[in-house]
Write a protein that holds these residues in place. Sequence first.
Motif, PDB file in Angstrom:
ATOM      1  N   MET A   1      15.655  35.135  64.010  1.00  0.00           N
ATOM      2  CA  MET A   1      15.446  36.431  63.341  1.00  0.00           C
ATOM      3  C   MET A   1      16.430  37.455  63.872  1.00  0.00           C
ATOM      4  SD  MET A   1      12.669  36.735  61.263  1.00  0.00           S
ATOM      5  CE  MET A   1      11.647  38.201  61.469  1.00  0.00           C
ATOM      6  N   LYS A   2      17.087  38.168  62.954  1.00  0.00           N
ATOM      7  CA  LYS A   2      18.016  39.202  63.393  1.00  0.00           C
ATOM      8  C   LYS A   2      17.378  40.588  63.184  1.00  0.00           C
ATOM      9  CE  LYS A   2      22.397  41.359  62.408  1.00  0.00           C
ATOM     10  NZ  LYS A   2      23.616  41.430  61.648  1.00  0.00           N
ATOM     11  N   TYR A  25      14.755  37.416  69.465  1.00  0.00           N
ATOM     12  CA  TYR A  25      15.512  37.964  68.332  1.00  0.00           C
ATOM     13  C   TYR A  25      16.984  38.105  68.701  1.00  0.00           C
ATOM     14  CZ  TYR A  25      11.171  39.553  66.044  1.00  0.00           C
ATOM     15  OH  TYR A  25       9.947  39.621  65.438  1.00  0.00           O
ATOM     16  N   LYS A  63      23.724  41.673  57.469  1.00  0.00           N
ATOM     17  CA  LYS A  63      22.339  41.464  57.011  1.00  0.00           C
ATOM     18  C   LYS A  63      21.385  41.202  58.183  1.00  0.00           C
ATOM     19  CE  LYS A  63      19.788  38.351  53.941  1.00  0.00           C
ATOM     20  NZ  LYS A  63      18.600  39.122  54.148  1.00  0.00           N
ATOM     21  N   ASP A  65      16.914  40.762  59.286  1.00  0.00           N
ATOM     22  CA  ASP A  65      15.584  40.434  58.762  1.00  0.00           C
ATOM     23  C   ASP A  65      14.621  41.596  58.937  1.00  0.00           C
ATOM     24  OD1 ASP A  65      16.108  37.537  58.283  1.00  0.00           O
ATOM     25  OD2 ASP A  65      16.537  37.625  60.438  1.00  0.00           O
ATOM     26  N   ILE A  66      14.905  42.448  59.914  1.00  0.00           N
ATOM     27  CA  ILE A  66      13.976  43.550  60.214  1.00  0.00           C
ATOM     28  C   ILE A  66      14.754  44.726  60.796  1.00  0.00           C
ATOM     29  CG2 ILE A  66      13.382  42.339  62.389  1.00  0.00           C
ATOM     30  CD1 ILE A  66      10.647  44.253  61.048  1.00  0.00           C
ATOM     31  N   CYS A 100      17.297  48.221  53.368  1.00  0.00           N
ATOM     32  CA  CYS A 100      16.148  47.313  53.512  1.00  0.00           C
ATOM     33  C   CYS A 100      15.786  46.663  52.171  1.00  0.00           C
ATOM     34  CB  CYS A 100      14.938  48.055  54.094  1.00  0.00           C
ATOM     35  SG  CYS A 100      15.181  48.478  55.821  1.00  0.00           S
ATOM     36  N   ASN A 103      18.550  44.059  51.362  1.00  0.00           N
ATOM     37  CA  ASN A 103      18.522  42.873  52.230  1.00  0.00           C
ATOM     38  C   ASN A 103      17.130  42.268  52.387  1.00  0.00           C
ATOM     39  OD1 ASN A 103      21.371  42.669  53.214  1.00  0.00           O
ATOM     40  ND2 ASN A 103      20.942  44.797  53.733  1.00  0.00           N
ATOM     41  N   LYS A 104      16.181  42.822  51.613  1.00  0.00           N
ATOM     42  CA  LYS A 104      14.787  42.325  51.637  1.00  0.00           C
ATOM     43  C   LYS A 104      14.250  42.257  53.064  1.00  0.00           C
ATOM     44  CE  LYS A 104      14.860  39.557  47.395  1.00  0.00           C
ATOM     45  NZ  LYS A 104      16.089  40.117  46.857  1.00  0.00           N
ATOM     46  N   CYS A 105      14.466  43.322  53.828  1.00  0.00           N
ATOM     47  CA  CYS A 105      13.910  43.284  55.180  1.00  0.00           C
ATOM     48  C   CYS A 105      12.866  44.362  55.392  1.00  0.00           C
ATOM     49  CB  CYS A 105      14.994  43.340  56.257  1.00  0.00           C
ATOM     50  SG  CYS A 105      16.086  44.696  56.195  1.00  0.00           S
ATOM     51  N   LYS A 106      11.984  44.083  56.310  1.00  0.00           N
ATOM     52  CA  LYS A 106      10.911  45.025  56.616  1.00  0.00           C
ATOM     53  C   LYS A 106      11.457  46.177  57.438  1.00  0.00           C
ATOM     54  CE  LYS A 106       6.304  45.644  58.233  1.00  0.00           C
ATOM     55  NZ  LYS A 106       4.955  45.169  58.139  1.00  0.00           N
TER      56      LYS A 106
END
Length: 308
Positions: A1-2, A25, A63, A65-66, A100, A103-106
Amino acid sequence: MKAIVTGGAGFIGSHIAERLLEEGYSVSIIDNLSTGDKNNIKDIKNKVKFIKGNSSEINKLGKADIVFHAGIYSSTPIYRKDNTLVGKAISEFIAILNYCVKNKCKLVFASSSSIYNGYPPPHNEDVIPKVKDFYTEARYPMERLADLFQQMYGLEYCGLRYFSVYGEREESKKTFANMVSQIIWKGLLDKEVMIYGDGEQRRDLVNVSDVVSANLIASKSKENGIFNVGTGVSYSFNEIIKKVGYAMGKSIKTKNIDNPLKNYVDIVQADTQKSREKLGFSARISADEGIRTALEYYKKLKKVPDIF
Ligand SMILES: NC(=O)c1ccc[n+]([C@@H]2O[C@H](COP(=O)([O-])OP(=O)(O)OC[C@H]3O[C@@H](n4cnc5c(N)ncnc54)[C@H](O)[C@@H]3O)[C@@H](O)[C@H]2O)c1
């Protein structure tokens, strides 16, 4: 996870970055170093990617993930000195929101308990903020925009209303640091702590380690929304001074002066029910324990900030 941490060279952001590394991470930081300092991330500098820049330049990090967004001007006096920063904070936040969604991140972002100014405690997430300061005017629209992006584009987010965060590694904030740090620094330097008014203003002290836990819990939660990050207990400045004095084994010198600040926050104390029940977050560190740990850290520094 990045993970990306904006403001990751600051007080809270650097602690978030550290914990993320411990959890495996890969971590990137963007920070304009306005109140932060690369010294805050010296122990992890070889493990993180760092870019000096504004939060709005988040795309430069590629990109993720969060995103943990702490990179906004962090104190009331900063906005009073330059109130155009309100607009800047909001437009930078929109850049984060767009990032966000793309990149579909939370997104987990820092809001503030200052939003409750003008309401009696305990402070509950459902109140409609009265907006008593430029700093708050920057925060409330951020919360509304996150909700709007959730409705329009399905953004997953948690906005965390931090109460009075204290702990180790706050020296780069200098005069903007929490009262606990400032009292410890004055105690170590054997100088007077300046108190606005009678010292009966109250703060809900939450340790930075608990704040980091709240961020990590929020990042893994399915809940969207705004959550308090406090302990539910508040202490007056007079009580905090006694606690620090007790930990140091000496009496802290104080000087009371007239409060020069308009719309000053008299009391903040969290209603912790929503974050406990929906996120599963509860602060664990007592003020006495947190003050002892912070004191041990500041005692080891070659020099603590000599402010005022
Ligand atoms: N410390 C508290 O008690 C508290 C309480 C409520 C909310 N908050 C919020 O939590 C966040 C972190 O606060 P902190 O206490 O760690 O303060 P801090 O000043 O140490 O952290 C903010 C970091 O963001 C950086 N920064 C500021 N504006 C930026 C921008 N436009 N682009 C990129 N980087 C920028 C600063 O250089 C600094 O490193 C802030 O948003 C603050 O408002 C803090």
